[in-house]
Write an enzyme that holds these catalytic residues in place. Structure first.
Site, PDB file in Angstrom:
ATOM      1  N   GLY A  14       0.819  -1.212   0.000  1.00  0.00           N
ATOM      2  CA  GLY A  14       0.000   0.000   0.000  1.00  0.00           C
ATOM      3  C   GLY A  14       0.850   1.259   0.000  1.00  0.00           C
ATOM      4  N   CYS A 158      -2.605  11.692  11.085  1.00  0.00           N
ATOM      5  CA  CYS A 158      -1.872  12.697  10.303  1.00  0.00           C
ATOM      6  C   CYS A 158      -2.523  14.069  10.391  1.00  0.00           C
ATOM      7  CB  CYS A 158      -1.754  12.254   8.850  1.00  0.00           C
ATOM      8  SG  CYS A 158      -3.322  11.810   8.062  1.00  0.00           S
ATOM      9  N   GLY A 188      -3.629  11.096   1.995  1.00  0.00           N
ATOM     10  CA  GLY A 188      -4.118  10.638   3.287  1.00  0.00           C
ATOM     11  C   GLY A 188      -5.144   9.528   3.164  1.00  0.00           C
ATOM     12  N   HIS A 252      -1.172  18.309   4.714  1.00  0.00           N
ATOM     13  CA  HIS A 252      -2.399  18.690   5.403  1.00  0.00           C
ATOM     14  C   HIS A 252      -2.214  20.098   5.974  1.00  0.00           C
ATOM     15  CE1 HIS A 252      -3.851  14.773   4.726  1.00  0.00           C
ATOM     16  NE2 HIS A 252      -3.905  14.293   5.956  1.00  0.00           N
ATOM     17  N   ASN A 337       1.695  14.872   5.307  1.00  0.00           N
ATOM     18  CA  ASN A 337       0.871  13.845   5.939  1.00  0.00           C
ATOM     19  C   ASN A 337       1.405  12.425   5.827  1.00  0.00           C
ATOM     20  OD1 ASN A 337      -0.148  14.653   3.164  1.00  0.00           O
ATOM     21  ND2 ASN A 337      -1.145  12.666   3.373  1.00  0.00           N
ATOM     22  N   THR A 338       2.199  12.106   4.790  1.00  0.00           N
ATOM     23  CA  THR A 338       2.736  10.741   4.733  1.00  0.00           C
ATOM     24  C   THR A 338       4.159  10.667   5.281  1.00  0.00           C
ATOM     25  OG1 THR A 338       3.612  10.873   2.468  1.00  0.00           O
ATOM     26  CG2 THR A 338       1.304  10.196   2.734  1.00  0.00           C
TER      27      THR A 338
END
Length: 362
Positions: A14, A158, A188, A252, A337-338
């Site tokens: 993923g 996140c 996200g 974000h 966010n990642t």
């Protein structure tokens, strides 16, 4: 560090699993030993299992292409050759809670990106710059699980990373009421614009479960350990939020209105942001940003295109701090966010756990 720890990644195919792979490529402390995913991917070379769904902006590292993916459900097999695992599995929350505990009970520490165990009372939910002391609850968790070295630790959602660090930096001024709106990138949701073309030029004013996380998770981060459990913050701080999906790939953004118990000046607030440091900076962890929070003076900052990769995506950008007509102050925050929010935050947690002696070689 003489010998690297061997790492497994659960949910390796993923988007977050892929981000873990890029972050661990040539990591000074950790090396990828095992990749695990669903039964659909098990038995395939990693490159074949991912196929045309590699979503990172950098190429797939050569070292992982020929690794044969294992079935994440084969817990003993996956855990056998690794010192700890990162978890980014895509299952129901009840399934995630169960399988992460299964891994912990094989005496394999689990550092999780998932939300399933964030409210398990003896599982630490940590932003390493803010609440590393919560790792102390691991001793009580091990008693419950009946383990000697196996445990679960998680990182927060996140969506809170763009404003919670500011609240931590301003602790001395007594933040009490916070109104926040988050404008959240499509990564996200594990998507790119290729996966989600209907997001181009679009805004969706609902993200399932995000508002509760945005309002409640900072209270656990600011909580304390009592009788072997983490008790959420019981002071005056209250947070209300709206969470909106916007057509941005990474980053974000949060707009925040805030009241304080005391009456800080803008100069005091900005200096507190710029001076804020945590244990990761003291320990010089590999993924710790040198400067955790930057304050930007320009009226049009922070911007995703200019600031999302601050400190390699591990730093937080704050700007537009100004008085408000109803609240004391308002500001804008931005976090990747990642990176800071997902895999990068989990990697920094693992680095902290290694530095503090919670994760060692089997």
């Amino acid at each position: 560090m003489a010998e690297k720890l061997k790492v497994g990644i659960l949910g390796a195919t993923g988007m977050v699993g892929q981000r873990f792979i890029t972050l661990l490529d040539n990591h000074p402390w950790f090396e990828i030993k095992t990749l695990a995913a669903s039964s659909h991917s098990a038995g395939k070379r990693y490159e074949d299992a991912v196929g045309d769904k590699w979503k990172m902006e950098v190429p797939m590292p050569d070292d992982v292409k020929d690794i044969i993916v294992k079935n994440v459900a084969d817990v003993e097999e996956v855990a056998r050759d690794v010192d700890f695992v990162f978890s980014a599995v895509n299952m129901s929350k009840s399934e995630i809670r169960a399988i992460e505990e299964e891994y912990a009970k094989t005496e394999t520490p689990v550092v999780s990106n998932n939300s399933a165990h964030r409210w398990t009372p003896d599982v630490p939910m940590v932003i390493p710059e803010i609440n590393p002391q919560h790792f102390e609850v691991i001793a009580d968790q091990k008693k419950r699980l009946g383990t000697k070295r196996g445990f679960i630790a998680v990182k927060p959602n996140c969506s809170i990373q763009s404003y919670t660090p500011a609240l931590a930096a301003w602790k001395e001024f007594g933040p009490k009421e916070v109104v926040v709106s988050t404008y959240q990138a499509i990564s996200g949701a594990g998507k790119t614009f290729k996966d989600w073309p209907e997001m181009v030029g679009n805004i969706i004013p609902f993200i399932s479960g995000e508002e509760e996380k945005s309002e409640q998770e900072p209270l656990k981060v600011f909580g304390h350990i009592e009788n072997g459990e983490i008790v959420k913050y019981e002071g005056d701080l209250r947070i209300t939020s709206q969470c909106i999906r916007v057509p941005v790939l990474n980053g974000h953004t949060a707009t925040v209105f805030i009241n304080f118990k005391s009456d800080p000046t803008k100069e005091e607030l900005v200096e507190a942001l710029r001076a804020f440091r945590g244990k990761p900076q003291e320990l010089k962890l590999p993924h710790a940003p040198e400067h955790f929070i930057q304050y930007l003076e320009e009226d049009d900052r922070p911007q995703v295109t200019k600031d999302v990769n601050y400190e390699g995506g591990m730093g937080v950008s704050i700007g537009r701090l100004r008085p408000d007509t109803i609240f004391d102050w308002k500001f804008v925050g931005l976090a990747h966010n990642t990176m800071r929010g997902a895999a990068g935050g989990a990697v920094e947690c693992a680095e902290m756990l290694r530095a503090l002696g919670y994760i060692e070689k089997k």
